[in-house]
Design an enzyme around this catalytic site. Structure first.
Site, PDB file in Angstrom:
ATOM      1  N   GLU A  91      -1.500 -13.109  -4.549  1.00 21.90           N
ATOM      2  CA  GLU A  91      -1.785 -13.171  -5.984  1.00 21.90           C
ATOM      3  C   GLU A  91      -0.507 -13.198  -6.805  1.00 21.90           C
ATOM      4  O   GLU A  91       0.474 -12.548  -6.450  1.00 21.90           O
ATOM      5  CB  GLU A  91      -2.490 -11.889  -6.432  1.00 21.90           C
ATOM      6  CG  GLU A  91      -3.802 -11.654  -5.831  1.00 21.90           C
ATOM      7  CD  GLU A  91      -4.262 -10.249  -6.187  1.00 21.90           C
ATOM      8  OE1 GLU A  91      -5.027  -9.707  -5.394  1.00 21.90           O
ATOM      9  OE2 GLU A  91      -3.852  -9.707  -7.231  1.00 21.90           O
ATOM     10  N   CYS A 104       3.892 -11.487 -12.604  1.00 25.87           N
ATOM     11  CA  CYS A 104       3.936 -10.457 -11.569  1.00 25.87           C
ATOM     12  C   CYS A 104       3.810 -11.165 -10.223  1.00 25.87           C
ATOM     13  O   CYS A 104       2.804 -11.810  -9.951  1.00 25.87           O
ATOM     14  CB  CYS A 104       2.767  -9.503 -11.812  1.00 25.87           C
ATOM     15  SG  CYS A 104       2.555  -8.271 -10.543  1.00 25.87           S
ATOM     16  N   CYS A 111       0.693  -5.077   2.965  1.00 28.18           N
ATOM     17  CA  CYS A 111       1.811  -4.131   2.811  1.00 28.18           C
ATOM     18  C   CYS A 111       1.701  -3.078   3.900  1.00 28.18           C
ATOM     19  O   CYS A 111       0.605  -2.664   4.269  1.00 28.18           O
ATOM     20  CB  CYS A 111       1.761  -3.465   1.436  1.00 28.18           C
ATOM     21  SG  CYS A 111       3.145  -2.328   1.154  1.00 28.18           S
ATOM     22  N   CYS A 115      -0.130   3.224   0.914  1.00 30.02           N
ATOM     23  CA  CYS A 115      -0.493   4.191  -0.125  1.00 30.02           C
ATOM     24  C   CYS A 115      -2.028   4.309  -0.205  1.00 30.02           C
ATOM     25  O   CYS A 115      -2.728   3.304  -0.125  1.00 30.02           O
ATOM     26  CB  CYS A 115       0.073   3.759  -1.467  1.00 30.02           C
ATOM     27  SG  CYS A 115       1.859   3.546  -1.410  1.00 30.02           S
ATOM     28  N   CYS A 118      -4.079   2.315  -2.980  1.00 29.83           N
ATOM     29  CA  CYS A 118      -3.740   0.910  -3.225  1.00 29.83           C
ATOM     30  C   CYS A 118      -4.599  -0.026  -2.391  1.00 29.83           C
ATOM     31  O   CYS A 118      -4.731   0.151  -1.178  1.00 29.83           O
ATOM     32  CB  CYS A 118      -2.263   0.683  -2.914  1.00 29.83           C
ATOM     33  SG  CYS A 118      -1.787  -1.056  -3.007  1.00 29.83           S
ATOM     34  N   CYS A 338      -3.544  -4.510  -7.831  1.00 27.38           N
ATOM     35  CA  CYS A 338      -2.979  -5.496  -6.915  1.00 27.38           C
ATOM     36  C   CYS A 338      -3.779  -5.592  -5.624  1.00 27.38           C
ATOM     37  O   CYS A 338      -4.204  -4.615  -5.062  1.00 27.38           O
ATOM     38  CB  CYS A 338      -1.507  -5.193  -6.624  1.00 27.38           C
ATOM     39  SG  CYS A 338      -1.178  -3.626  -5.829  1.00 27.38           S
TER      40      CYS A 338
HETATM   41  N1  SAH Z   1       5.092  -1.928  -3.520  1.00 24.52           N
HETATM   42  C1  SAH Z   1       5.700  -1.741  -4.785  1.00 24.52           C
HETATM   43  C2  SAH Z   1       5.334  -2.819  -5.797  1.00 24.52           C
HETATM   44  C3  SAH Z   1       3.913  -3.301  -5.777  1.00 24.52           C
HETATM   45  S1  SAH Z   1       2.700  -2.187  -6.335  1.00 24.52           S
HETATM   46  C4  SAH Z   1       5.383  -0.361  -5.329  1.00 24.52           C
HETATM   47  O1  SAH Z   1       4.539   0.317  -4.764  1.00 24.52           O
HETATM   48  O2  SAH Z   1       6.022   0.033  -6.292  1.00 24.52           O
HETATM   49  C5  SAH Z   1       2.990  -2.175  -8.094  1.00 24.52           C
HETATM   50  C6  SAH Z   1       2.453  -0.953  -8.800  1.00 24.52           C
HETATM   51  O3  SAH Z   1       1.024  -0.940  -8.784  1.00 24.52           O
HETATM   52  C7  SAH Z   1       2.910   0.355  -8.148  1.00 24.52           C
HETATM   53  O4  SAH Z   1       3.411   1.263  -9.094  1.00 24.52           O
HETATM   54  C8  SAH Z   1       1.633   0.862  -7.540  1.00 24.52           C
HETATM   55  O5  SAH Z   1       1.671   2.227  -7.366  1.00 24.52           O
HETATM   56  C9  SAH Z   1       0.591   0.366  -8.529  1.00 24.52           C
HETATM   57  N2  SAH Z   1      -0.777   0.430  -8.016  1.00 24.52           N
HETATM   58  C10 SAH Z   1      -1.219   0.225  -6.750  1.00 24.52           C
HETATM   59  N3  SAH Z   1      -2.554   0.417  -6.679  1.00 24.52           N
HETATM   60  C11 SAH Z   1      -2.972   0.743  -7.912  1.00 24.52           C
HETATM   61  C12 SAH Z   1      -4.241   1.074  -8.478  1.00 24.52           C
HETATM   62  N4  SAH Z   1      -5.350   1.081  -7.752  1.00 24.52           N
HETATM   63  N5  SAH Z   1      -4.289   1.358  -9.792  1.00 24.52           N
HETATM   64  C13 SAH Z   1      -3.169   1.327 -10.560  1.00 24.52           C
HETATM   65  N6  SAH Z   1      -1.949   1.020 -10.091  1.00 24.52           N
HETATM   66  C14 SAH Z   1      -1.839   0.747  -8.778  1.00 24.52           C
HETATM   67 FE1  SF4 Z   2       2.457  -1.189  -0.743  1.00 24.69          FE
HETATM   68 FE2  SF4 Z   2       0.495  -0.796  -2.473  1.00 24.69          FE
HETATM   69 FE3  SF4 Z   2       2.048   1.245  -1.774  1.00 24.69          FE
HETATM   70 FE4  SF4 Z   2       3.068  -0.719  -3.313  1.00 24.69          FE
HETATM   71  S1  SF4 Z   2       1.424   0.684  -3.854  1.00 24.69           S
HETATM   72  S2  SF4 Z   2       3.986   0.219  -1.497  1.00 24.69           S
HETATM   73  S3  SF4 Z   2       1.937  -2.478  -2.494  1.00 24.69           S
HETATM   74  S4  SF4 Z   2       0.672   0.114  -0.408  1.00 24.69           S
END
Ligand code: SAH
Ligand code: SF4
Length: 372
Positions: A91, A104, A111, A115, A118, A338
């Site tokens: 995306e 973005c 990934c 997390c 996520c 994302c």
């Molecule tokens: N991997 C990197 C960049 C991609 S994620 C990182 O983790 O920073 C970009 C942002 O989206 C990060 O701050 C992440 O914590 C946030 N994000 C991921 N899942 C999310 C969700 N369900 N709701 C809101 N923000 C989210």
């Molecule tokens: Fe990976 Fe999602 Fe964690 Fe960013 S927030 S590091 S994309 S698992």
């Protein structure tokens, strides 16, 4: 298969020209054609030597990515699902705010960081994106906007906040950044690019020494080790102490203030204890805090706090002298956080591989799920 032209930095291109016996000055003209005039057919580069034009036509691929789906949100955010040569999709999201149009971009398919909040994490890491696949998200969408919206629409900023952990794909993201910033091409200034990382300590140490000076955003999400570990398993390996040791190495003059992204999750990291821990951990002069209300997705185990709670948290940080903002959720009516778009559409089979197929009634039921 031919290598992609979009893998080449300006210096790579110059060296290639020298290696092949062409004048290195051609690099300026070629970058100008490709990134400023958007002419991707070497035969049309009128001020480039015939032999060089033939060389690039024969040996390099100029294909863009395929936009397999796009959707416009009420707030003006447009999501794109783009397909690469091997059929994988990622995306990219164009977000309009004030005088900016920010793209973005994704750095990986899936990934590995895992997390727990996520959606991208549920896919695991499928692969890193190549330099060209990162650059081409920008080029493809800029071109799409010029063709489909208006010839004067221009992407002004880039954030590495799509799918994937950019620092896990360090070399390719570094090269893509050099290409984005090259004065001879897109010429994006260092303030227009933001890299967001979950806190991969060895890569942050490397970034401090050897990465173009872009803005840095760190996904903090908790100032308490136990809570952060629950949200981000990477914290087990690189806890807050190790993380902040590495962050201190980043030359702040070049990178200015670091932005700390703080996801707000109901009952998880939004209490007074969390406020105090955060205020104690960060230095208000060197940090900015960006609160991100959790974006729920089907199957997610967390909840977004109430608006009142979000405002309370904001207020607490401002009272303690921090520059603190709330990231408004953009494009929530077209599937938000994302990684969601890709998975939902794969599951529902809303698009086929060649034609963008959107069935509005099904799409809107997905959207309603999303809105709950
Ligand atoms: N991997 C990197 C960049 C991609 S994620 C990182 O983790 O920073 C970009 C942002 O989206 C990060 O701050 C992440 O914590 C946030 N994000 C991921 N899942 C999310 C969700 N369900 N709701 C809101 N923000 C989210
Ligand atoms: Fe990976 Fe999602 Fe964690 Fe960013 S927030 S590091 S994309 S698992």
């Amino acid at each position: 298969m031919k290598p992609s032209f979009f893998d080449l930095t300006y210096d790579d291109l110059k060296n290639l020209l020298i290696e092949k016996g062409f004048s290195p000055f051609g690099a300026t003209q070629i970058f100008d054609w490709v990134y400023k005039k958007w002419v991707h057919q070497p035969e049309e580069w009128s001020n480039v030597s015939k032999a060089a034009k033939e060389f690039f036509k024969e040996n390099y691929d100029f294909a863009l990515l395929k936009v397999v789906w796009n959707g416009l949100s009420k707030d003006g955010t447009r999501k794109f699902l783009v397909k690469m040569n091997d059929g994988q999709t990622v995306e990219s999201v164009a977000i309009a705010a004030r005088d900016r149009l920010t793209l973005c971009v994704s750095s990986q398919v899936g990934c590995a960081v895992g997390c727990t909040f996520c959606h991208t994490a549920t896919q695991g890491l499928k692969r890193h994106l190549k330099t060209s696949e990162v650059v081409l998200q920008y080029v493809t969408i800029q071109k799409w906007l010029m063709d489909e919206v208006s010839s004067d629409v221009k992407l002004t900023n880039i954030v590495y906040m799509g799918q994937g952990e950019p620092l896990h794909n360090f070399e390719n993201m570094k090269k893509a950044t050099l290409i984005f910033m090259s004065e001879k091409g897109l010429g994006l200034g260092q303030r227009r690019i933001t890299l967001s990382t979950s806190g991969l300590v060895p890569a942050i140490e490397k970034l401090a020494e050897d990465f173009p000076p872009v803005n840095i955003a760190l996904s903090l999400h908790s100032a308490r080790n136990d809570v952060r570990t629950e949200l981000m398993p990477i914290n087990k390996v690189y806890d807050l102490e190790r993380l902040f040791k590495a962050i201190k190495l980043i030359p702040l003059k070049a990178h200015r203030r670091i932005t700390y992204e703080y996801l707000l999750i109901d009952g998880m990291n939004d209490s007074m204890d969390d406020v105090v821990a955060l205020a104690n951990l960060l230095n208000s002069k060197e940090s900015k805090i960006n609160l991100i209300p959790f974006n729920e997705f089907p199957g997610s185990k967390y909840k977004r706090p109430s608006e009142q709670k979000i405002m309370w948290f904001l207020d607490q940080m401002i009272k303690r002298g921090f520059t603190c903002t709330i990231r408004t959720t953009k494009g929530s009516d077209i599937l938000a956080a994302c990684g969601q778009l890709k998975s939902e559409f794969e599951k529902l089979n809303l698009w086929d591989n060649e034609r963008p197929v959107v069935i509005p009634s099904i799409a809107s039921s997905v959207l309603q799920n999303q809105a709950r």
